[in-house]
Motif scaffolding. Structure first.
Motif, PDB file in Angstrom:
ATOM      1  N   THR A 102       0.849  -1.177   0.000  1.00 54.00           N
ATOM      2  CA  THR A 102       0.000   0.000   0.000  1.00 54.00           C
ATOM      3  C   THR A 102       0.886   1.229   0.000  1.00 54.00           C
ATOM      4  O   THR A 102       1.868   1.293   0.745  1.00 54.00           O
ATOM      5  N   THR A 103       0.541   2.199  -0.827  1.00 49.40           N
ATOM      6  CA  THR A 103       1.299   3.450  -0.883  1.00 49.40           C
ATOM      7  C   THR A 103       0.473   4.576  -0.285  1.00 49.40           C
ATOM      8  O   THR A 103      -0.761   4.500  -0.238  1.00 49.40           O
ATOM      9  N   LEU A 137       1.410  -0.434   5.398  1.00 54.47           N
ATOM     10  CA  LEU A 137       2.254   0.751   5.475  1.00 54.47           C
ATOM     11  C   LEU A 137       2.046   1.429   6.821  1.00 54.47           C
ATOM     12  O   LEU A 137       0.909   1.696   7.219  1.00 54.47           O
ATOM     13  N   ARG A 138       3.131   1.715   7.527  1.00 58.65           N
ATOM     14  CA  ARG A 138       3.052   2.328   8.865  1.00 58.65           C
ATOM     15  C   ARG A 138       2.713   3.810   8.741  1.00 58.65           C
ATOM     16  O   ARG A 138       3.335   4.545   7.986  1.00 58.65           O
ATOM     17  N   LEU A 139       1.700   4.249   9.492  1.00 56.94           N
ATOM     18  CA  LEU A 139       1.303   5.650   9.585  1.00 56.94           C
ATOM     19  C   LEU A 139       1.373   6.050  11.053  1.00 56.94           C
ATOM     20  O   LEU A 139       0.797   5.370  11.897  1.00 56.94           O
ATOM     21  N   MET A 148      -1.650   0.579   7.501  1.00 55.75           N
ATOM     22  CA  MET A 148      -2.647   0.787   6.457  1.00 55.75           C
ATOM     23  C   MET A 148      -2.469  -0.281   5.381  1.00 55.75           C
ATOM     24  O   MET A 148      -1.362  -0.483   4.892  1.00 55.75           O
ATOM     25  N   ARG A 149      -3.582  -0.918   5.025  1.00 57.30           N
ATOM     26  CA  ARG A 149      -3.516  -1.942   3.973  1.00 57.30           C
ATOM     27  C   ARG A 149      -4.749  -1.781   3.076  1.00 57.30           C
ATOM     28  O   ARG A 149      -5.877  -1.782   3.559  1.00 57.30           O
ATOM     29  N   LEU A 169      -9.989  -0.259   2.604  1.00 61.12           N
ATOM     30  CA  LEU A 169      -8.802   0.178   3.325  1.00 61.12           C
ATOM     31  C   LEU A 169      -8.955  -0.235   4.780  1.00 61.12           C
ATOM     32  O   LEU A 169      -9.970   0.066   5.410  1.00 61.12           O
ATOM     33  N   THR A 170      -7.972  -0.944   5.307  1.00 56.37           N
ATOM     34  CA  THR A 170      -7.983  -1.356   6.703  1.00 56.37           C
ATOM     35  C   THR A 170      -6.899  -0.596   7.446  1.00 56.37           C
ATOM     36  O   THR A 170      -5.770  -0.490   6.977  1.00 56.37           O
TER      37      THR A 170
END
Length: 176
Positions: free
Chosen positions: A33-34, A120-122, A143-144, A150-151
């Motif tokens: 995920t970007t 992706l870490r937020l 985030m995926r 979106l999870t």
């Protein structure tokens, strides 16, 4: 076998040999995920909190709300969609307490980090919130994006409605 048959066989074999490598690379990229993929407004479908082996739905099983993510900031608003409107515009103390426990909202600037197996870490520092329990705290989510869903999943954050530190996970679909 004639020369033409051999050439066609070699081309077919070469194509088949390259196919799995190309397909695997595309699969790996599809799972990552970007940041650009989650910018926008998302409608919340589910919100659950897990503490130990107990799963809870802090805003009920029919949560409502939206998450808006810009390139620099995240806004979240979740409500219990089954909550009843107050009888009058002026709330009683009991209605105020009920209303406070039936929603959560916060905003903060965020940065993205590494891609992990969880997504992706937020990381976001909460600069305004409906609950002082989370104002000024750091919130981390992974985030995926899977298809249109979106999870966001935390490794453990304070749940304002309960005050407990729980693994929070919510699923959303693009609203805009």
């Amino acid at each position: 076998m004639n020369r033409r048959s051999i050439n066609l066989s070699l081309i077919a074999a070469l194509g088949l040999a390259l196919l799995p490598a190309t397909s695997g690379a595309q699969e790996t990229n599809a799972r990552q995920t970007t940041k650009e993929q989650f910018v926008g407004t998302w409608k919340v479908l589910t919100l659950k909190a897990t503490t130990g082996d107990k799963v809870a739905y802090p805003l009920g099983e029919q949560v409502g709300g939206y998450v808006t993510i810009t390139p620099e900031r995240i806004w979240l608003l979740f409500v219990d969609s089954t909550r009843k409107a107050p009888a009058t515009p002026t709330l009683t103390d009991a209605e105020s307490i009920t209303m406070m426990k039936s929603h959560v909202a916060w905003t903060g600037r965020y940065v993205t980090g590494e891609q992990t197996p969880d997504g992706l870490r937020l990381s976001s520092r909460v600069d305004a919130a409906s609950s002082q329990a989370i104002s000024g705290t750091e919130r981390v989510y992974f985030m995926r994006l899977n298809g249109h869903t979106l999870t966001m999943k935390s490794p453990g954050v304070i749940v304002p409605m309960t005050g407990q530190t729980s693994i929070v996970e919510f699923e959303m679909v693009k609203a805009d």
